[in-house]
Design a protein around this motif. Structure first.
Motif, mmCIF file in Angstrom:
data_model
loop_
_atom_site.group_PDB
_atom_site.id
_atom_site.type_symbol
_atom_site.label_atom_id
_atom_site.label_comp_id
_atom_site.label_asym_id
_atom_site.label_seq_id
_atom_site.Cartn_x
_atom_site.Cartn_y
_atom_site.Cartn_z
ATOM 1 N N ARG A 1 0.817 -1.207 0.000
ATOM 2 C CA ARG A 1 0.000 0.000 0.000
ATOM 3 C C ARG A 1 0.851 1.258 0.000
ATOM 4 N NH1 ARG A 1 -1.072 4.856 3.078
ATOM 5 N NH2 ARG A 1 -3.287 5.363 2.800
ATOM 6 N N HIS A 2 1.857 1.343 0.870
ATOM 7 C CA HIS A 2 2.627 2.587 0.975
ATOM 8 C C HIS A 2 3.513 2.804 -0.246
ATOM 9 C CE1 HIS A 2 1.353 3.943 4.926
ATOM 10 N NE2 HIS A 2 1.397 2.684 5.325
ATOM 11 N N ASP A 3 3.995 1.733 -0.861
ATOM 12 C CA ASP A 3 4.777 1.911 -2.080
ATOM 13 C C ASP A 3 3.940 2.586 -3.157
ATOM 14 O OD1 ASP A 3 7.451 1.006 -3.426
ATOM 15 O OD2 ASP A 3 5.888 0.479 -4.879
ATOM 16 N N LYS A 4 2.688 2.158 -3.301
ATOM 17 C CA LYS A 4 1.822 2.770 -4.307
ATOM 18 C C LYS A 4 1.554 4.240 -3.984
ATOM 19 C CE LYS A 4 -2.502 2.203 -6.830
ATOM 20 N NZ LYS A 4 -3.780 1.458 -6.978
ATOM 21 N N HIS A 5 1.322 4.538 -2.715
ATOM 22 C CA HIS A 5 1.071 5.929 -2.329
ATOM 23 C C HIS A 5 2.303 6.797 -2.527
ATOM 24 C CE1 HIS A 5 -2.945 6.509 -0.353
ATOM 25 N NE2 HIS A 5 -2.966 5.205 -0.560
ATOM 26 N N MET A 6 3.447 6.271 -2.162
ATOM 27 C CA MET A 6 4.668 7.069 -2.273
ATOM 28 C C MET A 6 5.025 7.351 -3.730
ATOM 29 S SD MET A 6 6.566 5.065 0.830
ATOM 30 C CE MET A 6 8.213 5.738 0.730
ATOM 31 N N LEU A 7 4.549 6.519 -4.631
ATOM 32 C CA LEU A 7 4.763 6.748 -6.059
ATOM 33 C C LEU A 7 3.667 7.622 -6.664
ATOM 34 C CD1 LEU A 7 5.896 3.164 -7.086
ATOM 35 C CD2 LEU A 7 7.324 5.218 -6.967
ATOM 36 N N GLY A 8 2.680 8.006 -5.817
ATOM 37 C CA GLY A 8 1.620 8.889 -6.276
ATOM 38 C C GLY A 8 0.578 8.219 -7.152
ATOM 39 N N HIS A 9 0.373 6.926 -6.965
ATOM 40 C CA HIS A 9 -0.512 6.174 -7.845
ATOM 41 C C HIS A 9 -1.901 5.931 -7.269
ATOM 42 C CE1 HIS A 9 3.258 4.408 -10.036
ATOM 43 N NE2 HIS A 9 3.015 5.686 -10.349
ATOM 44 N N GLY A 10 -2.243 6.588 -6.160
ATOM 45 C CA GLY A 10 -3.604 6.524 -5.661
ATOM 46 C C GLY A 10 -3.878 5.413 -4.676
ATOM 47 N N ALA B 1 -8.203 -6.141 -4.091
ATOM 48 C CA ALA B 1 -7.923 -6.876 -5.329
ATOM 49 C C ALA B 1 -6.450 -6.778 -5.695
ATOM 50 C CB ALA B 1 -8.797 -6.337 -6.467
ATOM 51 N N GLU B 2 -5.865 -5.588 -5.549
ATOM 52 C CA GLU B 2 -4.427 -5.443 -5.808
ATOM 53 C C GLU B 2 -3.609 -6.243 -4.804
ATOM 54 O OE1 GLU B 2 -3.201 -1.194 -7.241
ATOM 55 O OE2 GLU B 2 -4.950 -0.977 -5.919
ATOM 56 N N LEU B 3 -4.046 -6.206 -3.554
ATOM 57 C CA LEU B 3 -3.328 -6.945 -2.516
ATOM 58 C C LEU B 3 -3.230 -8.427 -2.863
ATOM 59 C CD1 LEU B 3 -2.159 -7.444 0.343
ATOM 60 C CD2 LEU B 3 -4.519 -7.533 1.174
ATOM 61 N N MET B 4 -4.312 -9.013 -3.350
ATOM 62 C CA MET B 4 -4.333 -10.447 -3.598
ATOM 63 C C MET B 4 -3.350 -10.867 -4.685
ATOM 64 S SD MET B 4 -6.327 -11.237 -1.241
ATOM 65 C CE MET B 4 -6.486 -12.998 -1.540
ATOM 66 N N ASP B 5 -2.905 -9.916 -5.505
ATOM 67 C CA ASP B 5 -1.917 -10.212 -6.547
ATOM 68 C C ASP B 5 -0.545 -9.611 -6.238
ATOM 69 O OD1 ASP B 5 -3.681 -11.664 -8.186
ATOM 70 O OD2 ASP B 5 -4.470 -9.818 -9.071
ATOM 71 N N ASP B 6 -0.362 -9.151 -5.003
ATOM 72 C CA ASP B 6 0.866 -8.439 -4.636
ATOM 73 C C ASP B 6 1.593 -9.220 -3.547
ATOM 74 O OD1 ASP B 6 2.861 -6.709 -3.858
ATOM 75 O OD2 ASP B 6 1.538 -5.002 -3.473
ATOM 76 N N SER B 7 2.661 -9.888 -3.889
ATOM 77 C CA SER B 7 3.370 -10.725 -2.916
ATOM 78 C C SER B 7 3.943 -9.898 -1.775
ATOM 79 C CB SER B 7 4.490 -11.511 -3.608
ATOM 80 O OG SER B 7 5.470 -10.631 -4.149
#
Length: 667
Positions: A148-157, A162-168
């Motif tokens: 979650r924080h990687d996506k936020h820090m990259l500014g991607h919302g 659903a994303e979590l279930m495909d994110d190791s």
């Protein structure tokens, strides 16, 4: 006092179930030449280390990938996991204490796989579909921080389930890097999943001095720079997730502008004598209990035989109080994709039980007084934790069971028992109020937080939580209603008449104790009695599930099937027992008989409390002349018409064991 401890609603946001976010305390150890790590290994070894190899056979189940700012725990396991050579991660006695294997079977490691959490997030989204995206993003900020924080820090919302279930890396839960790159700046200032990370120069903080760190391997193989960070041993590192304020919506889903403190474990600690900032000589941090230090030397990185043991070493046990969910994760580890073995779960479960049963409470039971009518019994609880007991997510509860049996083992009284459905017997339809005095078997003292919605009705929907209808969870030692954090650590619906709740015998606040008074009907029982008090703990009570189980989704249905098949037997935290010896009736009060008035002014003498044990009652004047007599089994009350002659009369009450004599004056 700084304002950082209160007025937290400015950080309020939608929340979810949180695991106990604590610190990991690992750094590379040992003095070594300032040489590149690659000089010590062959090309094959380097390739293995960079891929996360080198651990146990099942280490590959831990994620090896990376994103912009984080990496999977499998990349750390190559050096900080199981060492086949038996050199690193072991005590001088050969006990394996490697970081990876201790961590991987904890609630922290499995925070994103927790089926209850997934079901609850789904439930919240079904109640208010318009809020689902924000809810899922907020919930994953602590349960899946590396994704979650990687996506936020990259500014991607926003980050979704659903994303979590495909994110190791998201599924890696509260893993190594999200704890070790937290910034010291603003530590303890941000809450509700707002975590601040140091990313410039990619530091990875640990508890050992920079001059004692051989950092080349980490720099070379994983791209982080190991550095000393005193803050990784401070309770503030846990604050970002262990104080959670949720925004309140009404029953139509409209935000009210209000907020609700879902949990405030960190602030409960601040409002206690365990607070190291306020009481540096006696305080204990979160890590001090949940990551106990050992002073045996431990080599903390494999593959470098020149490294020397480091002391102290923080065991990554991360035990909390949720054995129920640990058992469920163990039972369904293949379905849930849990990267831990049964043996590892058994170790974490044993540590959790030990924390609950040895380090949470003291329990005392005392028969204050007793007669044939009533036994007056006090049960005293003392909180040994550095926060409320129980703390954390509001489903958790503890309660007292008190049972009195006679000399033949027959139950005379029982309060707080639980039935075959794992529910407290006599529990009220919605919630059980706090008791200072219990007189009936249908009453039970339950320590819990009960959430209320905007209408003041009980709810288990966090998005609707507006007020605490009840919070009588036992405060920690030193807890004060005048502390600056009290706005987030409220006591709710404990009557002011209960003067011993968190007060000592001199009425001083902060005792961390509660005394429950039991007045137990004895029904004429005068022989020996055995009094047993037990405190039970339950993290996932049946009543908490009712509202969620009215809904259906993949996550809810999966958890329901697991829940209904599970053994939800409460955990016995403490028990105490005392025997009150009474071989006979010592006086009329114990017999339950009352003779009044005395003196008699109108010639009418009343005797009450007569039962089958009384064989005969007689009244004589001082000359020995019989004035009145009655035999057995005529009723519990007898009124005697005394002669008009003023003077002293002798009342004799005969039982099988003895005869009691009472003098009465008439004038």
């Amino acid at each position: 006092m700084e304002q950082r401890y209160s007025k937290l609603t400015r950080f309020g946001a939608f929340g979810s179930v949180l695991a106990v976010v604590l610190v990991a305390m690992v750094g590379l150890a040992g003095r070594a030449p300032e040489a590149e790590a690659r000089n010590y290994h062959s090309a094959a070894e380097l390739a293995s280390f960079r891929s996360g190899g080198g651990g146990e056979e099942d280490t590959a189940r831990l994620p090896m990938g990376t994103n912009q700012y984080f990496m999977g725990s499998g990349r750390c396991a190559g050096c900080h996991g199981y060492d086949p050579a038996g050199y690193a991660g072991v005590t001088p006695d050969g006990v394996d204490v490697n970081v990876t294997d201790d961590w991987r079977s904890t609630m922290m490691a499995n925070s994103a796989r927790d089926p209850f959490w997934r079901a609850k997030v789904s439930h919240e989204g079904l109640v208010n579909p318009d809020h689902r995206a924000v809810l899922e993003d907020k919930c994953t900020s602590c349960h899946a921080p590396a994704g979650r924080h990687d996506k936020h820090m990259l500014g991607h919302g926003l980050y979704s389930i659903a994303e979590l279930m495909d994110d190791s890396l998201g599924l890696d839960g509260v893993s190594c890097v999200p704890c070790h790159i937290q910034s010291e700046d603003s530590l303890g200032l941000h809450f509700s999943g707002k975590l601040i990370f140091d990313t410039l120069n990619r530091p990875l903080y640990g508890p050992y001095a920079n001059e004692d760190i051989f950092g080349a391997p980490m720099s070379s193989f994983v791209g982080y720079e190991p550095q000393f960070g005193a803050h990784v041993m401070k309770a503030g590192l846990c604050a970002g997730c262990h104080t959670l304020i949720t925004a309140t919506s009404d029953l139509s889903g409209q935000p009210t502008g209000g907020s609700f403190v879902e949990q405030a474990t960190y602030h409960e600690w601040l409002n206690s004598r365990y607070n190291e900032e306020a009481f540096p000589e006696i305080g204990i941090s979160c890590q001090g209990c949940h990551m106990p230090r050992i002073f045996d030397g431990v080599v903390i990185s494999a593959n470098y035989l020149f490294l020397q043991p480091k002391s102290p070493f923080g065991l990554h046990h991360l035990a909390g109080g949720n054995t129920f969910m640990l058992e469920m994760l163990k039972e369904h580890k293949e379905t849930l994709g849990v990267p831990a073995t049964d043996v590892q779960f058994d170790s974490t479960i044993a540590r959790t039980n030990r924390l609950l049963q040895q380090n949470s409470l003291l329990l005392d039971v005392d028969v204050v007084s007793r007669d044939a009518d009533t036994a007056f019994i006090d049960v005293k609880l003392t909180n040994l934790t550095g926060h409320k007991f129980p703390t954390g997510y509001p489903s958790r509860r503890a309660w007292i069971e008190l049972e009195v049996t006679n000399s033949s083992g027959t139950s005379v009284f029982r309060s707080g028992g639980w039935d075959e459905g794992y529910e407290v017997i006599g529990h009220d339809a919605d919630w059980e109020r706090h008791y200072d005095l219990i007189t009936d078997a249908g009453q039970a003292q339950i320590y819990e937080m009960v959430m209320g919605d905007v209408n003041g009705d009980k709810t288990t929907v966090l998005d609707r939580a507006a007020v605490p209808l009840k919070d009588n969870r036992l405060p920690p030692l030193g807890f004060s209603t005048g502390h600056i954090t009290y706005d987030t650590t409220l006591i709710a619906n404990v009557p002011v008449s209960d003067t011993n709740f968190n007060h000592d015998a001199t009425n001083v606040e902060g005792s961390g104790t509660d005394i429950v008074h039991y007045h137990i009907p004895m029904g004429g029982q005068v022989g020996d009695i055995v009094v047993r008090a037990k405190v039970w703990y339950q993290s996932s009570p049946p009543k908490w599930m009712e509202e969620m189980f009215d809904f259906n989704s993949t996550e809810i249905d999966l958890f329901r099937s697991m829940y209904e098949a599970a053994d939800n037997t409460p955990v016995l935290v403490r028990q105490a027992e005392t025997v009150d010896v009474s071989t006979g009736i010592d006086d009329l009060r114990e017999l339950g008989v009352r003779i009044f008035p005395n003196p008699v002014r109108d010639g009418h003498l009343v005797i009450t409390g007569l039962d089958g044990r009384v064989l005969e009652v007689t009244v004589h004047d001082v000359s020995g002349r019989l004035v009145a007599r009655r035999g057995a089994n005529i009723g519990p009350r007898w009124t005697v018409e005394l002669p008009p002659v003023k003077g002293t009369y002798i009342v004799s009450i005969r039982t099988r064991e003895r005869t009691f004599i009472e003098r009465v004056v008439s004038f």
